[in-house]
Write a protein that holds these residues in place. Sequence first.
Motif, PDB file in Angstrom:
ATOM      1  N   ALA A  11       0.831  -1.197   0.000  1.00 48.22           N
ATOM      2  CA  ALA A  11       0.000   0.000   0.000  1.00 48.22           C
ATOM      3  C   ALA A  11       0.868   1.251   0.000  1.00 48.22           C
ATOM      4  O   ALA A  11       1.944   1.279   0.606  1.00 48.22           O
ATOM      5  CB  ALA A  11      -0.916  -0.005   1.229  1.00 48.22           C
ATOM      6  N   LYS A  12       0.407   2.280  -0.680  1.00 43.50           N
ATOM      7  CA  LYS A  12       1.146   3.536  -0.705  1.00 43.50           C
ATOM      8  C   LYS A  12       1.094   4.163   0.678  1.00 43.50           C
ATOM      9  O   LYS A  12       0.042   4.256   1.303  1.00 43.50           O
ATOM     10  CB  LYS A  12       0.566   4.460  -1.761  1.00 43.50           C
ATOM     11  CG  LYS A  12       0.824   3.988  -3.185  1.00 43.50           C
ATOM     12  CD  LYS A  12       0.360   5.020  -4.191  1.00 43.50           C
ATOM     13  CE  LYS A  12       0.649   4.573  -5.614  1.00 43.50           C
ATOM     14  NZ  LYS A  12       2.088   4.387  -5.856  1.00 43.50           N
ATOM     15  N   LEU A  13       2.239   4.636   1.127  1.00 35.89           N
ATOM     16  CA  LEU A  13       2.367   5.084   2.506  1.00 35.89           C
ATOM     17  C   LEU A  13       1.502   6.307   2.808  1.00 35.89           C
ATOM     18  O   LEU A  13       0.859   6.397   3.855  1.00 35.89           O
ATOM     19  CB  LEU A  13       3.837   5.390   2.807  1.00 35.89           C
ATOM     20  CG  LEU A  13       4.228   5.586   4.261  1.00 35.89           C
ATOM     21  CD1 LEU A  13       3.788   4.400   5.103  1.00 35.89           C
ATOM     22  CD2 LEU A  13       5.730   5.776   4.381  1.00 35.89           C
ATOM     23  N   PHE A  14       1.449   7.270   1.877  1.00 33.04           N
ATOM     24  CA  PHE A  14       0.685   8.498   2.102  1.00 33.04           C
ATOM     25  C   PHE A  14      -0.396   8.678   1.037  1.00 33.04           C
ATOM     26  O   PHE A  14      -0.644   9.777   0.565  1.00 33.04           O
ATOM     27  CB  PHE A  14       1.637   9.698   2.121  1.00 33.04           C
ATOM     28  CG  PHE A  14       2.670   9.621   3.216  1.00 33.04           C
ATOM     29  CD1 PHE A  14       2.300   9.732   4.536  1.00 33.04           C
ATOM     30  CD2 PHE A  14       4.008   9.412   2.905  1.00 33.04           C
ATOM     31  CE1 PHE A  14       3.251   9.649   5.554  1.00 33.04           C
ATOM     32  CE2 PHE A  14       4.962   9.334   3.907  1.00 33.04           C
ATOM     33  CZ  PHE A  14       4.585   9.451   5.243  1.00 33.04           C
ATOM     34  N   GLU A  15      -1.031   7.559   0.676  1.00 32.29           N
ATOM     35  CA  GLU A  15      -2.017   7.569  -0.387  1.00 32.29           C
ATOM     36  C   GLU A  15      -3.179   8.523  -0.083  1.00 32.29           C
ATOM     37  O   GLU A  15      -3.697   9.193  -0.979  1.00 32.29           O
ATOM     38  CB  GLU A  15      -2.549   6.153  -0.614  1.00 32.29           C
ATOM     39  CG  GLU A  15      -3.479   6.013  -1.791  1.00 32.29           C
ATOM     40  CD  GLU A  15      -3.823   4.561  -2.085  1.00 32.29           C
ATOM     41  OE1 GLU A  15      -4.366   4.302  -3.166  1.00 32.29           O
ATOM     42  OE2 GLU A  15      -3.529   3.697  -1.225  1.00 32.29           O
ATOM     43  N   ASN A  16      -3.569   8.618   1.176  1.00 30.90           N
ATOM     44  CA  ASN A  16      -4.723   9.443   1.546  1.00 30.90           C
ATOM     45  C   ASN A  16      -4.316  10.718   2.279  1.00 30.90           C
ATOM     46  O   ASN A  16      -5.151  11.364   2.917  1.00 30.90           O
ATOM     47  CB  ASN A  16      -5.681   8.631   2.420  1.00 30.90           C
ATOM     48  CG  ASN A  16      -6.217   7.408   1.699  1.00 30.90           C
ATOM     49  OD1 ASN A  16      -6.611   7.502   0.540  1.00 30.90           O
ATOM     50  ND2 ASN A  16      -6.213   6.271   2.374  1.00 30.90           N
ATOM     51  N   PHE A  17      -3.035  11.071   2.176  1.00 29.95           N
ATOM     52  CA  PHE A  17      -2.552  12.257   2.875  1.00 29.95           C
ATOM     53  C   PHE A  17      -2.518  13.440   1.911  1.00 29.95           C
ATOM     54  O   PHE A  17      -2.007  13.338   0.798  1.00 29.95           O
ATOM     55  CB  PHE A  17      -1.155  12.004   3.438  1.00 29.95           C
ATOM     56  CG  PHE A  17      -0.619  13.136   4.278  1.00 29.95           C
ATOM     57  CD1 PHE A  17      -1.028  13.288   5.587  1.00 29.95           C
ATOM     58  CD2 PHE A  17       0.289  14.043   3.751  1.00 29.95           C
ATOM     59  CE1 PHE A  17      -0.542  14.321   6.364  1.00 29.95           C
ATOM     60  CE2 PHE A  17       0.788  15.075   4.523  1.00 29.95           C
ATOM     61  CZ  PHE A  17       0.369  15.217   5.832  1.00 29.95           C
ATOM     62  N   ASP A  18      -3.045  14.579   2.348  1.00 27.40           N
ATOM     63  CA  ASP A  18      -3.079  15.788   1.525  1.00 27.40           C
ATOM     64  C   ASP A  18      -1.834  16.628   1.834  1.00 27.40           C
ATOM     65  O   ASP A  18      -1.766  17.309   2.863  1.00 27.40           O
ATOM     66  CB  ASP A  18      -4.346  16.586   1.820  1.00 27.40           C
ATOM     67  CG  ASP A  18      -4.486  17.808   0.910  1.00 27.40           C
ATOM     68  OD1 ASP A  18      -3.592  18.022   0.059  1.00 27.40           O
ATOM     69  OD2 ASP A  18      -5.472  18.545   1.065  1.00 27.40           O
ATOM     70  N   PHE A  19      -0.843  16.574   0.948  1.00 31.98           N
ATOM     71  CA  PHE A  19       0.415  17.272   1.185  1.00 31.98           C
ATOM     72  C   PHE A  19       0.262  18.793   1.118  1.00 31.98           C
ATOM     73  O   PHE A  19       1.192  19.523   1.493  1.00 31.98           O
ATOM     74  CB  PHE A  19       1.473  16.814   0.185  1.00 31.98           C
ATOM     75  CG  PHE A  19       2.095  15.495   0.549  1.00 31.98           C
ATOM     76  CD1 PHE A  19       3.049  15.406   1.547  1.00 31.98           C
ATOM     77  CD2 PHE A  19       1.709  14.327  -0.096  1.00 31.98           C
ATOM     78  CE1 PHE A  19       3.616  14.197   1.898  1.00 31.98           C
ATOM     79  CE2 PHE A  19       2.277  13.109   0.244  1.00 31.98           C
ATOM     80  CZ  PHE A  19       3.233  13.044   1.243  1.00 31.98           C
ATOM     81  N   PRO A  39       5.083   7.231  10.636  1.00 31.56           N
ATOM     82  CA  PRO A  39       4.706   6.144   9.722  1.00 31.56           C
ATOM     83  C   PRO A  39       5.884   5.599   8.910  1.00 31.56           C
ATOM     84  O   PRO A  39       5.949   4.398   8.651  1.00 31.56           O
ATOM     85  CB  PRO A  39       3.660   6.799   8.807  1.00 31.56           C
ATOM     86  CG  PRO A  39       3.107   7.922   9.600  1.00 31.56           C
ATOM     87  CD  PRO A  39       4.246   8.446  10.416  1.00 31.56           C
ATOM     88  N   ILE A  40       6.802   6.468   8.518  1.00 21.83           N
ATOM     89  CA  ILE A  40       7.965   6.007   7.757  1.00 21.83           C
ATOM     90  C   ILE A  40       8.825   5.095   8.612  1.00 21.83           C
ATOM     91  O   ILE A  40       9.245   4.008   8.175  1.00 21.83           O
ATOM     92  CB  ILE A  40       8.781   7.211   7.246  1.00 21.83           C
ATOM     93  CG1 ILE A  40       8.013   7.942   6.128  1.00 21.83           C
ATOM     94  CG2 ILE A  40      10.147   6.768   6.734  1.00 21.83           C
ATOM     95  CD1 ILE A  40       8.656   9.235   5.677  1.00 21.83           C
ATOM     96  N   LEU A  41       9.088   5.503   9.851  1.00 23.62           N
ATOM     97  CA  LEU A  41       9.926   4.687  10.727  1.00 23.62           C
ATOM     98  C   LEU A  41       9.274   3.345  11.045  1.00 23.62           C
ATOM     99  O   LEU A  41       9.947   2.313  11.109  1.00 23.62           O
ATOM    100  CB  LEU A  41      10.227   5.456  12.019  1.00 23.62           C
ATOM    101  CG  LEU A  41      11.093   6.705  11.865  1.00 23.62           C
ATOM    102  CD1 LEU A  41      11.271   7.395  13.218  1.00 23.62           C
ATOM    103  CD2 LEU A  41      12.446   6.377  11.245  1.00 23.62           C
ATOM    104  N   LYS A  42       7.953   3.348  11.220  1.00 24.61           N
ATOM    105  CA  LYS A  42       7.257   2.087  11.503  1.00 24.61           C
ATOM    106  C   LYS A  42       7.318   1.142  10.306  1.00 24.61           C
ATOM    107  O   LYS A  42       7.510  -0.068  10.464  1.00 24.61           O
ATOM    108  CB  LYS A  42       5.810   2.375  11.897  1.00 24.61           C
ATOM    109  CG  LYS A  42       5.668   2.929  13.310  1.00 24.61           C
ATOM    110  CD  LYS A  42       4.207   3.092  13.707  1.00 24.61           C
ATOM    111  CE  LYS A  42       4.080   3.535  15.151  1.00 24.61           C
ATOM    112  NZ  LYS A  42       2.667   3.708  15.574  1.00 24.61           N
TER     113      LYS A  42
END
Length: 295
Positions: A11-19, A39-42
Amino acid sequence: MVNQEENAMDAKLFENFDFAVLNSLEYKEDAVREDILTPILKKLGYQPYGVNKMIRSKAIPHPFVYIGSTSNKIFIIPDYLLQVDNLNVLVIDAKSPKENIREGKNVQQVFSYAIHPDIRTNMYGLCNGREISIFSVSKKEPIGIFDVFTIDENWDQLYRTISPIALTNPSLLNYLPDYGLCCLKLGIANVDHCFYGIWIDSIIRMNDFEYTMSSVCFDYQVSFDFTKNQLSELLMYIPLNKREIVVRSLFCYPFKYSAESQEECFALDIRARIGKEIQSNENEDYLPLEVVDFM
């Protein structure tokens, strides 16, 4: 059926994140830490507990602050100290999206964390939500700059830079998955596996009665175990110009034939079955195949 863990990794890590939120003046370093860096570190394999541990906001005394002749306990607090098996491997700080994390005071600050007597890591990094910069204490320029917007496309390189394995045992990153172990997990162990024209690059005499050899097949490492009685059959299929070298190598210390180039390898047709016993060393588990015959 697709494994749920594999789905999560794909799954894309920030697929639902609005940059676009990074452009807001109210979006500061604490938000970068929780929304992006954590989230990146996890996903890299770090957790608040366990072997690959991320310690949040570790307070460490500043070693250089005195007022008059009295030392004062002034603490500096890096956002994350990462550990693998209780060994400090990386200190990393979040900064607001408008901050420079490639040079200047922010980089100097995190460098001071990395060289602190209570930390002493060889690597340190910063994240401002837009990118991640990774530094080595022994180099001036960053050893890696990673764009957060395209983090999925560049994930392999980030993993090879600051994952727990990369920071403690980077040679394992080049290990190929084991063919026998993969077949066992897929439930296809009790059938014959036929390999045609497989290139052999090493043969090892394990004892007076057992031998093993290895090759790469379909991006997997595969090991073939065979007996002393099968050795004479094997030698029949090795080209004459290499046969004598193989025999001499197997019967003289260190009892191993290793091809140093493609020209020294040779191709075989092999029928084998998945072995019965999983082997282990300090780095991996693997399951050799047992040779039925050379074809």
